[in-house]
Write a protein that holds these residues in place. Structure first.
Motif, PDB file in Angstrom:
ATOM      1  N   GLY A  86      28.181  44.119  17.194  1.00 56.46           N
ATOM      2  CA  GLY A  86      29.204  43.078  17.276  1.00 56.46           C
ATOM      3  C   GLY A  86      30.212  43.271  18.391  1.00 56.46           C
ATOM      4  O   GLY A  86      31.194  42.550  18.458  1.00 56.46           O
ATOM      5  N   GLN A  87      29.994  44.255  19.258  1.00 53.83           N
ATOM      6  CA  GLN A  87      30.962  44.498  20.331  1.00 53.83           C
ATOM      7  C   GLN A  87      30.514  43.961  21.685  1.00 53.83           C
ATOM      8  O   GLN A  87      31.104  44.287  22.702  1.00 53.83           O
ATOM      9  CB  GLN A  87      31.278  45.989  20.433  1.00 53.83           C
ATOM     10  CG  GLN A  87      32.071  46.493  19.247  1.00 53.83           C
ATOM     11  CD  GLN A  87      32.449  47.944  19.404  1.00 53.83           C
ATOM     12  OE1 GLN A  87      31.721  48.736  19.978  1.00 53.83           O
ATOM     13  NE2 GLN A  87      33.610  48.299  18.892  1.00 53.83           N
ATOM     14  N   ALA A  88      29.505  43.148  21.718  1.00 53.68           N
ATOM     15  CA  ALA A  88      29.110  42.485  22.955  1.00 53.68           C
ATOM     16  C   ALA A  88      30.000  41.252  23.140  1.00 53.68           C
ATOM     17  O   ALA A  88      30.254  40.518  22.182  1.00 53.68           O
ATOM     18  CB  ALA A  88      27.643  42.081  22.899  1.00 53.68           C
ATOM     19  N   THR A 121      24.546  43.089  28.627  1.00 56.53           N
ATOM     20  CA  THR A 121      24.141  43.955  27.526  1.00 56.53           C
ATOM     21  C   THR A 121      24.966  45.242  27.556  1.00 56.53           C
ATOM     22  O   THR A 121      24.976  45.929  28.586  1.00 56.53           O
ATOM     23  CB  THR A 121      22.637  44.300  27.635  1.00 56.53           C
ATOM     24  OG1 THR A 121      21.899  43.084  27.675  1.00 56.53           O
ATOM     25  CG2 THR A 121      22.193  45.144  26.465  1.00 56.53           C
ATOM     26  N   PRO A 122      25.671  45.568  26.473  1.00 61.04           N
ATOM     27  CA  PRO A 122      26.496  46.778  26.467  1.00 61.04           C
ATOM     28  C   PRO A 122      25.636  48.039  26.587  1.00 61.04           C
ATOM     29  O   PRO A 122      24.538  48.106  26.037  1.00 61.04           O
ATOM     30  CB  PRO A 122      27.184  46.754  25.101  1.00 61.04           C
ATOM     31  CG  PRO A 122      27.039  45.368  24.601  1.00 61.04           C
ATOM     32  CD  PRO A 122      25.803  44.809  25.236  1.00 61.04           C
ATOM     33  N   LEU A 123      26.148  49.004  27.301  1.00 62.71           N
ATOM     34  CA  LEU A 123      25.492  50.300  27.390  1.00 62.71           C
ATOM     35  C   LEU A 123      25.864  51.175  26.207  1.00 62.71           C
ATOM     36  O   LEU A 123      25.034  51.890  25.663  1.00 62.71           O
ATOM     37  CB  LEU A 123      25.868  51.011  28.692  1.00 62.71           C
ATOM     38  CG  LEU A 123      25.408  50.326  29.977  1.00 62.71           C
ATOM     39  CD1 LEU A 123      25.912  51.090  31.192  1.00 62.71           C
ATOM     40  CD2 LEU A 123      23.896  50.204  30.004  1.00 62.71           C
ATOM     41  N   VAL A 124      27.146  51.143  25.835  1.00 65.59           N
ATOM     42  CA  VAL A 124      27.642  51.908  24.698  1.00 65.59           C
ATOM     43  C   VAL A 124      28.574  50.995  23.917  1.00 65.59           C
ATOM     44  O   VAL A 124      29.624  50.606  24.414  1.00 65.59           O
ATOM     45  CB  VAL A 124      28.427  53.167  25.151  1.00 65.59           C
ATOM     46  CG1 VAL A 124      28.966  53.916  23.958  1.00 65.59           C
ATOM     47  CG2 VAL A 124      27.563  54.064  26.019  1.00 65.59           C
TER      48      VAL A 124
END
Length: 125
Positions: free
Chosen positions: A71-73, A64-67
């Motif tokens: 759509g950027q995962a 899971t992305p932090l920042v």
């Protein structure tokens, strides 16, 4: 969306060559059932990495992305070092390597392949 470099991409890669090694950042989003295809591609691509002096520095699953924007995962991240940009270009142009690129193309729904340049030593970070 393109997932493999094309002739114009490779020409630009070598035209913009600052010299020295290059580390390629690979951000991968798998197509449905694409992970198994990508694993097969990776097994077969290992011989070409060795032939052209490449080295897999890191491979891991995205979390899971932090920042990040929508759509950027990414499903997976790889860092691959090549002795220079020409070695990478020669590898992907190799007719034997071309025989396995279909595996990669079918495995991915989206990809980023970005060359990186090392910071000079002593640079303030």
């Amino acid at each position: 969306m393109a997932v493999d470099p094309r002739g114009a991409d490779l020409a630009r890669l070598t035209e913009e060559d600052p010299g020295g090694p290059v580390v390629m950042l690979n951000l991968l989003r798998f197509a449905p059932d694409g992970r198994a295809l990508y694993e097969e591609y990776s097994r077969r691509a290992a011989a070409f990495l060795k032939r052209y002096g490449g080295e897999l520095l890191y491979a891991g699953d995205g979390d899971t992305p932090l920042v990040a924007g929508d759509g950027q995962a990414w499903d997976a991240v790889l860092l691959v070092r090549y002795p220079d940009r020409t070695a990478f270009s020669r590898m992907v142009a190799d007719p034997e390597y071309q025989e396995i690129t279909g595996l990669r193309s079918r495995a991915l729904s989206e990809a980023v392949l970005q060359p990186t340049n090392p910071w000079p030593s002593g640079r303030d970070r």
